[in-house]
Design a protein around this motif. Structure first.
Motif, mmCIF file in Angstrom:
data_model
loop_
_atom_site.group_PDB
_atom_site.id
_atom_site.type_symbol
_atom_site.label_atom_id
_atom_site.label_comp_id
_atom_site.label_asym_id
_atom_site.label_seq_id
_atom_site.Cartn_x
_atom_site.Cartn_y
_atom_site.Cartn_z
ATOM 1 N N LEU A 76 -11.052 -9.499 41.533
ATOM 2 C CA LEU A 76 -10.840 -8.180 40.937
ATOM 3 C C LEU A 76 -11.878 -7.153 41.368
ATOM 4 N N ASP A 77 -12.847 -7.571 42.186
ATOM 5 C CA ASP A 77 -13.801 -6.620 42.761
ATOM 6 C C ASP A 77 -14.575 -5.867 41.677
ATOM 7 N N LEU A 78 -15.053 -6.626 40.680
ATOM 8 C CA LEU A 78 -15.779 -6.002 39.564
ATOM 9 C C LEU A 78 -17.295 -6.078 39.723
ATOM 10 N N GLY A 79 -17.750 -6.709 40.793
ATOM 11 C CA GLY A 79 -19.192 -6.853 40.974
ATOM 12 C C GLY A 79 -19.925 -5.545 41.127
ATOM 13 N N HIS A 80 -19.209 -4.490 41.536
ATOM 14 C CA HIS A 80 -19.883 -3.201 41.729
ATOM 15 C C HIS A 80 -20.410 -2.624 40.423
ATOM 16 N N TYR A 81 -19.871 -3.059 39.286
ATOM 17 C CA TYR A 81 -20.402 -2.559 38.015
ATOM 18 C C TYR A 81 -21.877 -2.901 37.872
ATOM 19 N N ALA A 82 -22.293 -4.052 38.397
ATOM 20 C CA ALA A 82 -23.700 -4.446 38.335
ATOM 21 C C ALA A 82 -24.485 -3.921 39.531
ATOM 22 N N THR A 83 -23.925 -4.048 40.750
ATOM 23 C CA THR A 83 -24.711 -3.735 41.945
ATOM 24 C C THR A 83 -25.012 -2.252 42.086
ATOM 25 N N ARG A 84 -24.128 -1.392 41.604
ATOM 26 C CA ARG A 84 -24.407 0.028 41.794
ATOM 27 C C ARG A 84 -25.511 0.538 40.873
ATOM 28 N N LEU A 85 -25.853 -0.231 39.842
ATOM 29 C CA LEU A 85 -26.955 0.195 38.974
ATOM 30 C C LEU A 85 -28.253 0.288 39.764
ATOM 31 N N SER A 86 -28.494 -0.696 40.630
ATOM 32 C CA SER A 86 -29.738 -0.686 41.403
ATOM 33 C C SER A 86 -29.767 0.457 42.404
ATOM 34 N N LYS A 87 -28.585 0.900 42.849
ATOM 35 C CA LYS A 87 -28.507 1.965 43.853
ATOM 36 C C LYS A 87 -28.685 3.340 43.232
ATOM 37 N N TYR A 88 -28.133 3.559 42.043
ATOM 38 C CA TYR A 88 -28.071 4.915 41.502
ATOM 39 C C TYR A 88 -28.861 5.138 40.216
ATOM 40 N N ALA A 124 -32.042 3.766 39.329
ATOM 41 C CA ALA A 124 -33.496 3.809 39.499
ATOM 42 C C ALA A 124 -34.203 3.269 38.260
ATOM 43 N N GLU A 125 -35.028 4.107 37.604
ATOM 44 C CA GLU A 125 -35.807 3.630 36.457
ATOM 45 C C GLU A 125 -34.928 3.297 35.253
ATOM 46 N N ARG A 126 -33.662 3.698 35.299
ATOM 47 C CA ARG A 126 -32.751 3.374 34.202
ATOM 48 C C ARG A 126 -32.044 2.024 34.413
ATOM 49 N N GLU A 127 -32.277 1.367 35.530
ATOM 50 C CA GLU A 127 -31.564 0.116 35.788
ATOM 51 C C GLU A 127 -31.892 -0.948 34.743
ATOM 52 N N ALA A 128 -33.193 -1.145 34.454
ATOM 53 C CA ALA A 128 -33.574 -2.197 33.505
ATOM 54 C C ALA A 128 -32.994 -1.958 32.108
ATOM 55 N N PRO A 129 -33.126 -0.743 31.531
ATOM 56 C CA PRO A 129 -32.499 -0.542 30.215
ATOM 57 C C PRO A 129 -30.979 -0.618 30.275
ATOM 58 N N ALA A 130 -30.370 -0.195 31.382
ATOM 59 C CA ALA A 130 -28.908 -0.290 31.499
ATOM 60 C C ALA A 130 -28.466 -1.752 31.458
ATOM 61 N N LEU A 131 -29.149 -2.606 32.191
ATOM 62 C CA LEU A 131 -28.812 -4.030 32.180
ATOM 63 C C LEU A 131 -29.002 -4.618 30.791
ATOM 64 N N ALA A 132 -30.077 -4.217 30.127
ATOM 65 C CA ALA A 132 -30.342 -4.743 28.786
ATOM 66 C C ALA A 132 -29.244 -4.325 27.802
ATOM 67 N N VAL A 133 -28.819 -3.065 27.875
ATOM 68 C CA VAL A 133 -27.755 -2.581 26.992
ATOM 69 C C VAL A 133 -26.452 -3.324 27.269
ATOM 70 N N LEU A 134 -26.100 -3.442 28.531
ATOM 71 C CA LEU A 134 -24.825 -4.072 28.887
ATOM 72 C C LEU A 134 -24.839 -5.565 28.570
ATOM 73 N N ASP A 135 -25.961 -6.219 28.757
ATOM 74 C CA ASP A 135 -26.056 -7.645 28.383
ATOM 75 C C ASP A 135 -25.830 -7.826 26.889
ATOM 76 N N LEU A 136 -26.414 -6.934 26.103
ATOM 77 C CA LEU A 136 -26.238 -7.020 24.659
ATOM 78 C C LEU A 136 -24.773 -6.777 24.265
ATOM 79 N N LEU A 137 -24.175 -5.713 24.820
ATOM 80 C CA LEU A 137 -22.790 -5.390 24.472
ATOM 81 C C LEU A 137 -21.819 -6.455 24.973
ATOM 82 N N ALA A 138 -22.142 -7.102 26.075
ATOM 83 C CA ALA A 138 -21.248 -8.123 26.621
ATOM 84 C C ALA A 138 -21.087 -9.294 25.662
ATOM 85 N N ARG A 139 -22.107 -9.565 24.877
ATOM 86 C CA ARG A 139 -22.055 -10.689 23.929
ATOM 87 C C ARG A 139 -21.318 -10.336 22.650
#
Length: 387
Positions: free
Chosen positions: A300-312, A314-329
């Motif tokens: 389904l080509d959904l990997g870009h949801y994670a990989t584009r965070l590192s590209k665009y 920047a300093e928001r990547e770590a909190p973005a991952l933390a938020v999405l990890d929490l919401l995913a559960r």
């Protein structure tokens, strides 16, 4: 049976569809054409929602008196290459003896010393490409005015092109190009633009703002989010795809495909294709198919949801991952106040990160609760991040 529409279309997930096989979007496209009567458009959405198909169908359904030029800008590496594509489109649109082309050719000769009208290669030093673009728009507008017609450029992945210019260190060219196009829209009313993007324009603007850019180059453009299919529009699409694999479109199966896909065109295509070997699929078969499609490596080509965070991000990547990890559960979502407590990042950074995630269609807010915009993306996130 579902209604009287008996069309049959074979599923083709990710493939290029001919205009007559792009179903369920005509009312949306008619609305876009209506808005183009008054101003240019920007169509933003995540990848695989069907922007390119919509542009192709728009071209097919162009009203009388409109000329359409459709370009995919992904892969262009400079403002010079953009100017070249614009010149090629002008050359294709206007007769060879038109004064507009003669003026553009004369300008190119002054700037480069020589030019070929066929298979032209433009080599422009500094920002001479800007003068070429300005001249082309002036001439195209004049020519359209003489004919009593209008021209629209459909530019696919415009935001990705501008963002990549910035990432390559050509942010000055990106700024000048954005300003030049805005000026063209303001001055030349016989020419419109449709700008699409699978990354939010706010991400591009943040990159440019960091380099000192203070303009707002698309504040004259009507910004639209390309929606998922509504159930009413999705039903004939799903039915046609099921007929395309020689399956009778039973109502329960059709409704389950729409519900499981959440109206996402690419997922609908894959779900129907996955049922091809099932003689008489059931609702349970549809649910099982989605589970298999989400298992890594997912088609389904959904990997870009994670990989584009590192590209665009920047300093928001770590909190973005933390938020999405929490919401995913939490399939039902998380209260905003609880989220601020559970995610260990500075509150203002977290607030702006959440806003970015909302603008980029990762998450939605309902009252005080945040959750993933699409539940199948949440499920994939859990699989991909091993949560």
């Amino acid at each position: 049976m579902l209604g009287s529409d008996m069309r049959s279309v074979p599923p083709n997930p990710g493939g290029s569809l001919p205009p007559d096989q792009i179903l369920g979007r005509d009312s949306l496209i008619d609305g876009y054409w209506s808005r183009l009567e008054h101003q240019s458009l920007a169509l933003f959405s995540p990848r695989r929602v069907g922007k390119t198909s919509i542009l192709r169908r728009m071209e097919h359904r162009a009203p009388v008196g409109w000329h359409v030029r459709h370009r995919d800008l992904e892969g262009l590496d400079s403002a010079h290459s953009f100017a070249q594509r614009l010149y090629e489109d002008a050359s294709a649109l206007l007769p060879g003896g038109a004064r507009a082309l003669a003026r553009a050719r004369a300008l190119l000769e002054r700037l480069t010393g020589s030019v070929e009208l066929k298979n032209v290669t433009v080599t422009l030093a500094d920002q001479n490409w800007r003068r070429l673009i300005e001249s082309l728009f002036e001439d195209l507008d004049e020519e359209m005015g003489k004919r009593g017609e209008r021209l629209v450029f459909l530019w696919d992945e415009f935001t990705l092109f501008i963002g990549d210019l910035t990432l390559r260190g050509s942010e000055r060219d990106a700024m000048v190009l954005l300003d030049t196009l805005r000026a063209a829209r303001q001055q030349h009313l016989n020419v419109r633009m449709v700008l699409t993007g699978s990354i939010g324009f706010h991400l591009v603007m943040r990159q440019l703002d960091a380099k000192g850019y203070r303009n707002r180059p698309i504040n004259d453009v009507r910004v639209e989010r390309v929606p998922m299919f509504e159930a009413e529009d999705a039903r004939p699409v799903v039915a046609a795809l099921l007929r395309g694999i020689d399956v009778e479109p039973e109502a329960e199966v059709v409704e389950t495909i729409i519900r499981q896909s959440e109206g996402h065109p690419f997922v609908i295509q894959h779900l129907v294709e996955s049922l091809q070997a099932t003689r008489k699929p059931t609702a349970d078969d549809v649910a099982s198919s989605l589970t298999r499609l989400l298992a890594p490596p997912s088609v389904l080509d959904l990997g870009h949801y994670a990989t584009r965070l590192s590209k665009y991000y920047a300093e928001r990547e770590a909190p973005a991952l933390a938020v999405l990890d929490l919401l995913a559960r939490e399939p039902e979502g998380v209260d905003v106040d609880d989220l601020f407590v559970q995610v260990p990042h500075e509150r203002e950074l977290l607030r702006t990160t959440i806003q970015d995630l909302r603008d980029d269609d990762y998450v939605v807010r309902r009252g005080r609760s945040l959750r993933f915009s699409l539940d199948f993306v949440r499920r994939h996130w859990c699989e991909d991040r091993m949560l």
